[in-house]
Design an enzyme around this catalytic site. Structure first.
Site, short mmCIF file in Angstrom:
data_model
loop_
_atom_site.label_atom_id
_atom_site.label_comp_id
_atom_site.label_asym_id
_atom_site.label_seq_id
_atom_site.Cartn_x
_atom_site.Cartn_y
_atom_site.Cartn_z
N CYS A 1 -23.37 -20.04 21.54
CA CYS A 1 -23.67 -19.92 20.11
C CYS A 1 -24.16 -21.26 19.56
CB CYS A 1 -22.42 -19.44 19.36
SG CYS A 1 -22.68 -19.13 17.62
N CYS A 2 -23.46 -22.34 19.90
CA CYS A 2 -23.90 -23.67 19.46
C CYS A 2 -25.27 -24.01 20.04
CB CYS A 2 -22.89 -24.73 19.89
SG CYS A 2 -21.40 -24.84 18.87
N CYS B 1 -19.30 -25.01 10.82
CA CYS B 1 -19.51 -23.59 10.54
C CYS B 1 -18.18 -22.95 10.13
CB CYS B 1 -20.03 -22.89 11.78
SG CYS B 1 -21.65 -23.45 12.34
N CYS C 1 -15.60 -21.53 12.69
CA CYS C 1 -15.05 -22.49 13.65
C CYS C 1 -14.43 -23.70 12.97
CB CYS C 1 -16.14 -22.94 14.62
SG CYS C 1 -16.96 -21.58 15.47
N CYS D 1 -19.96 -29.63 19.48
CA CYS D 1 -20.90 -28.50 19.50
C CYS D 1 -21.88 -28.64 20.66
CB CYS D 1 -21.65 -28.41 18.18
SG CYS D 1 -22.68 -29.84 17.80
S1 SF4 Z 1 -19.79 -24.11 15.40
FE1 SF4 Z 1 -19.18 -21.95 15.81
S2 SF4 Z 1 -20.48 -20.62 14.53
FE2 SF4 Z 1 -21.37 -22.71 14.54
S3 SF4 Z 1 -22.94 -22.64 16.08
FE3 SF4 Z 1 -21.06 -23.41 17.10
S4 SF4 Z 1 -19.91 -21.62 17.89
FE4 SF4 Z 1 -21.56 -20.89 16.49
#
Ligand code: SF4
Length: 252
Positions: A133-134, A214, A217, A240
């Site tokens: 996701c990051c 985010c 998180c 991240c």
């Molecule tokens: S901090 Fe969490 S929501 Fe944001 S990009 Fe990374 S995994 Fe995704």
């Protein structure tokens, strides 16, 4: 009467070349006597004009570095990643702080919608693969945004701990010279800078957040400092990935 720009008979000096991993320690020693402002001036104005970019999260501490940048060169490009999962207060703070400091080139970068549709159609990738996701929401958009620059300024500090505990002021990351002008600043120095310059604070600090990313998180820690303990709680993830050296990620 026509005017013309004088042309020097002397060849233009070549732009300074970027250090390699082999001579970065020598550069670090060369820059060691400079204070934070002198280091930023040297990098942004003297050594690498037009080749330097700043990244920021517009988070709990961001105002300190951005205020220093604004005092030296307010048109310096500032890249901000909007992952699609930021708190509304962060977006409001971005606009307020940029206006307060007079920053004129804040670039908000977003993930590729095709990447998200393909890999995160339900928007729940952060639950089962936060690293991916990051990568989708931060790393790839950032790589695209930084493509035209050679020097990357970040606001990380050693007191954040973890991988950052031994952070140098200058380092080589892939093709970038990365400069960490606040690496040796303490929490107290950050707090003093806010107070002395009357810098506006992120509104979520009043709600116990000490490091702000985010919303899925990030949790409040309520300890009043700048602890990153509220990031990815319950997992061993602490970064991240945008600052993980590219050689460790096999990206160079
Ligand atoms: S901090 Fe969490 S929501 Fe944001 S990009 Fe990374 S995994 Fe995704």
């Amino acid at each position: 009467m026509s005017t013309s720009t004088p042309v020097s008979s002397q060849p233009a000096a070549p732009p300074p070349s970027l250090p390699t991993a082999l001579n970065i320690d020598a550069l670090d020693r060369l820059l060691a006597p400079l204070n934070t402002e002198q280091l930023l001036r040297q990098v942004i104005l003297d050594a690498f004009p037009g080749r330097t970019v700043v990244t920021t999260s517009f988070g709990a501490e961001s105002a300190v570095l951005l205020a220093l940048i604004a005092g030296i060169a307010p048109a310096t490009p500032v890249v901000f990643l909007d992952t699609g999962y930021l708190f509304a207060q962060t977006l409001t703070y971005r606009d307020r702080l940029a206006d307060h400091l007079g920053l004129t080139d804040v670039r908000t970068v977003v993930p590729d919608p095709d990447d998200l549709a393909r890999e995160d159609p339900k928007g729940d990738l952060h639950k089962h693969d936060p690293d991916r996701c990051c990568r989708l929401r931060k790393d790839i958009p950032l790589e695209n945004a930084l493509g035209g620059f050679d020097v990357w300024i970040s606001g990380r500090k050693r007191f954040h701990g973890g991988d950052r505990a031994t952070l140098p002021r200058v380092e080589v990351d892939g093709r970038y010279l990365k400069v960490n002008p606040l690496a040796d600043w303490s929490e107290a120095a950050i707090a003093d800078a806010f107070a002395n310059a009357g810098l506006p604070r992120h509104p979520l600090i009043d709600h116990g957040f000490t490091s702000i990313g985010c919303f899925p998180c990030t949790e409040p820690t309520g300890d009043g400092g700048y602890s990153r303990a509220g990031r990815w709680t319950g997992s061993d993830k602490t970064e991240c990935g945008i600052h993980t050296p590219k050689v460790r990620r096999n990206l160079v």
